[in-house]
Enzyme design. Structure first.
Site, PDB file in Angstrom:
ATOM      1  NE  ARG A 122       3.262   9.878   5.266  1.00 52.79           N
ATOM      2  CZ  ARG A 122       3.439   9.686   4.030  1.00 52.79           C
ATOM      3  NH1 ARG A 122       2.205  10.479   3.228  1.00 52.79           N
ATOM      4  NH2 ARG A 122       4.088   9.471   3.374  1.00 52.79           N
ATOM      5  NE  ARG A 125       3.720  14.708   4.693  1.00 52.72           N
ATOM      6  CZ  ARG A 125       3.447  14.236   3.405  1.00 52.72           C
ATOM      7  NH1 ARG A 125       2.760  14.625   2.319  1.00 52.72           N
ATOM      8  NH2 ARG A 125       3.595  12.937   3.369  1.00 52.72           N
ATOM      9  CE  LYS A 137       2.502  10.504  -4.769  1.00 54.83           C
ATOM     10  NZ  LYS A 137       3.662  11.109  -4.206  1.00 54.83           N
ATOM     11  NE  ARG A 142       5.259   4.960  -3.920  1.00 58.14           N
ATOM     12  CZ  ARG A 142       4.431   5.928  -3.401  1.00 58.14           C
ATOM     13  NH1 ARG A 142       3.175   5.782  -3.316  1.00 58.14           N
ATOM     14  NH2 ARG A 142       4.872   6.848  -2.736  1.00 58.14           N
ATOM     15  NE  ARG A 176       8.323   8.862   1.818  1.00 51.02           N
ATOM     16  CZ  ARG A 176       7.900   9.955   2.504  1.00 51.02           C
ATOM     17  NH1 ARG A 176       8.432  10.541   3.635  1.00 51.02           N
ATOM     18  NH2 ARG A 176       6.793  10.880   2.044  1.00 51.02           N
TER      19      ARG A 176
HETATM   20  P1  ADP Z   1       4.542   9.562  -0.645  1.00 50.44           P
HETATM   21  O1  ADP Z   1       4.240   9.535  -2.136  1.00 50.44           O
HETATM   22  O2  ADP Z   1       4.755  10.844  -0.016  1.00 50.44           O
HETATM   23  O3  ADP Z   1       5.889   8.642  -0.386  1.00 50.44           O
HETATM   24  P2  ADP Z   1       2.390   7.639   0.220  1.00 50.44           P
HETATM   25  O4  ADP Z   1       1.638   8.069   1.491  1.00 50.44           O
HETATM   26  O5  ADP Z   1       1.789   7.577  -1.205  1.00 50.44           O
HETATM   27  O6  ADP Z   1       3.565   9.056   0.207  1.00 50.44           O
HETATM   28  O7  ADP Z   1       3.529   6.375   0.325  1.00 50.44           O
HETATM   29  C1  ADP Z   1       3.835   6.179   1.569  1.00 50.44           C
HETATM   30  C2  ADP Z   1       4.532   4.679   1.513  1.00 50.44           C
HETATM   31  O8  ADP Z   1       3.520   3.698   1.317  1.00 50.44           O
HETATM   32  C3  ADP Z   1       5.712   4.535   0.438  1.00 50.44           C
HETATM   33  O9  ADP Z   1       6.983   5.008   0.797  1.00 50.44           O
HETATM   34  C4  ADP Z   1       5.699   2.969   0.626  1.00 50.44           C
HETATM   35  O10 ADP Z   1       6.219   2.341   1.408  1.00 50.44           O
HETATM   36  C5  ADP Z   1       4.187   2.640   0.640  1.00 50.44           C
HETATM   37  N1  ADP Z   1       3.459   2.585  -0.613  1.00 50.44           N
HETATM   38  C6  ADP Z   1       2.455   3.400  -1.238  1.00 50.44           C
HETATM   39  N2  ADP Z   1       1.815   3.158  -2.491  1.00 50.44           N
HETATM   40  C7  ADP Z   1       2.773   2.084  -2.694  1.00 50.44           C
HETATM   41  C8  ADP Z   1       2.657   1.266  -4.195  1.00 50.44           C
HETATM   42  N3  ADP Z   1       1.887   1.533  -5.009  1.00 50.44           N
HETATM   43  N4  ADP Z   1       3.752   0.171  -3.950  1.00 50.44           N
HETATM   44  C9  ADP Z   1       4.468  -0.128  -2.887  1.00 50.44           C
HETATM   45  N5  ADP Z   1       4.563   0.538  -1.895  1.00 50.44           N
HETATM   46  C10 ADP Z   1       3.656   1.724  -1.613  1.00 50.44           C
END
Ligand code: ADP
Ligand code: ZN
Length: 210
Positions: free
Chosen positions: A157, A124, A11, A85, A168
């Site tokens: 990360r 990564r 993404k 999400r 996740r």
């Molecule tokens: P990925 O999609 O690879 O899990 P992101 O960087 O998008 O990585 O998100 C990392 C973390 O940030 C998620 O696992 C969650 O804990 C939090 N997070 C990100 N966006 C949201 C959201 N819209 N609602 C709730 N938690 C979020």
């Protein structure tokens, strides 16, 4: 534009290229939260414990950040990456956009299977300075631990370890995958196969958004 898909679908990578090419604003909630953690703000401190365990940060925290951010950007084209999400977030987003007389043009759903995701995330590393991304197999840095672009330090990360990656993926299936039905119902969901090179995937994304 919304970009959806499981963790590791690409993404952030695709959103960044699209934003540069079409002069759009790329809003990644993951990046926003990681900046809050770095600055040790109240939001960051609350978010950190959820993120490190692979859980979602509570809806009210996300909604308060995203509402004010969206309102401040109302005159720009926006790519949302990692938001919404949950169904609650999606419903609230629709309301906010409605109030701003904006609509979601397209929802791009990046589809990739769990094995591929685990391999991508576990290998990564990210530049701490410029955000550049590398991968041990598919895109290794010239010097281990050093960013090719800016010489910054590369780090994994905290949530890219195998236990948290699996969590996740579960959370994605349970809370986020149902959004596909939500947007399918609104008629603007486009599915893109997210296997192959970054360039291949990007050209598929372009087909869907042009
Ligand atoms: P990925 O999609 O690879 O899990 P992101 O960087 O998008 O990585 O998100 C990392 C973390 O940030 C998620 O696992 C969650 O804990 C939090 N997070 C990100 N966006 C949201 C959201 N819209 N609602 C709730 N938690 C979020
Ligand atoms: Zn760098």
């Amino acid at each position: 534009l919304l970009i959806m898909g499981p963790p590791g679908a690409g993404k952030g990578t695709q959103a960044k290229i699209l934003a540069e090419k079409y002069n759009l604003i790329h809003l990644s909630t993951g990046d926003i939260l990681r900046r809050e953690i770095k600055k040790k703000t109240a939001i960051g401190l609350e978010a950190q414990s959820y993120m490190n365990r692979g859980n979602l940060v509570p809806d009210n925290v996300l909604l308060s950040i995203m509402d004010s951010t969206l309102i401040s950007l109302k005159d720009s084209g926006i790519i949302l990456d990692g938001f919404p999400r949950t169904i609650i977030q999606a419903e609230k987003l629709s309301e906010t956009l409605n109030e701003m007389s904006l609509v979601i043009d397209t929802v791009v759903d990046l589809v990739v299977d769990a094995d591929e995701v685990i391999n991508r995330l576990a290998g990564r590393s990210t530049c701490q300075d410029c955000g550049g991304m590398f991968h041990v197999q598919s895109c290794p840095p010239k010097v281990e631990g050093v960013c090719d672009n800016c010489g910054g330090n590369l780090a994994q990360r905290q949530d890219d370890n195998s236990e948290t990656i699996l969590k996740r993926l579960d959370v994605y299936q349970e809370s986020t995958a149902p959004l596909k039905q939500f947007y399918k119902g609104q008629g603007n969901l486009k599915t893109v196969t997210a296997r192959g090179s970054v360039e291949e995937i990007f050209s598929r994304v372009l087909e869907m958004v042009k």
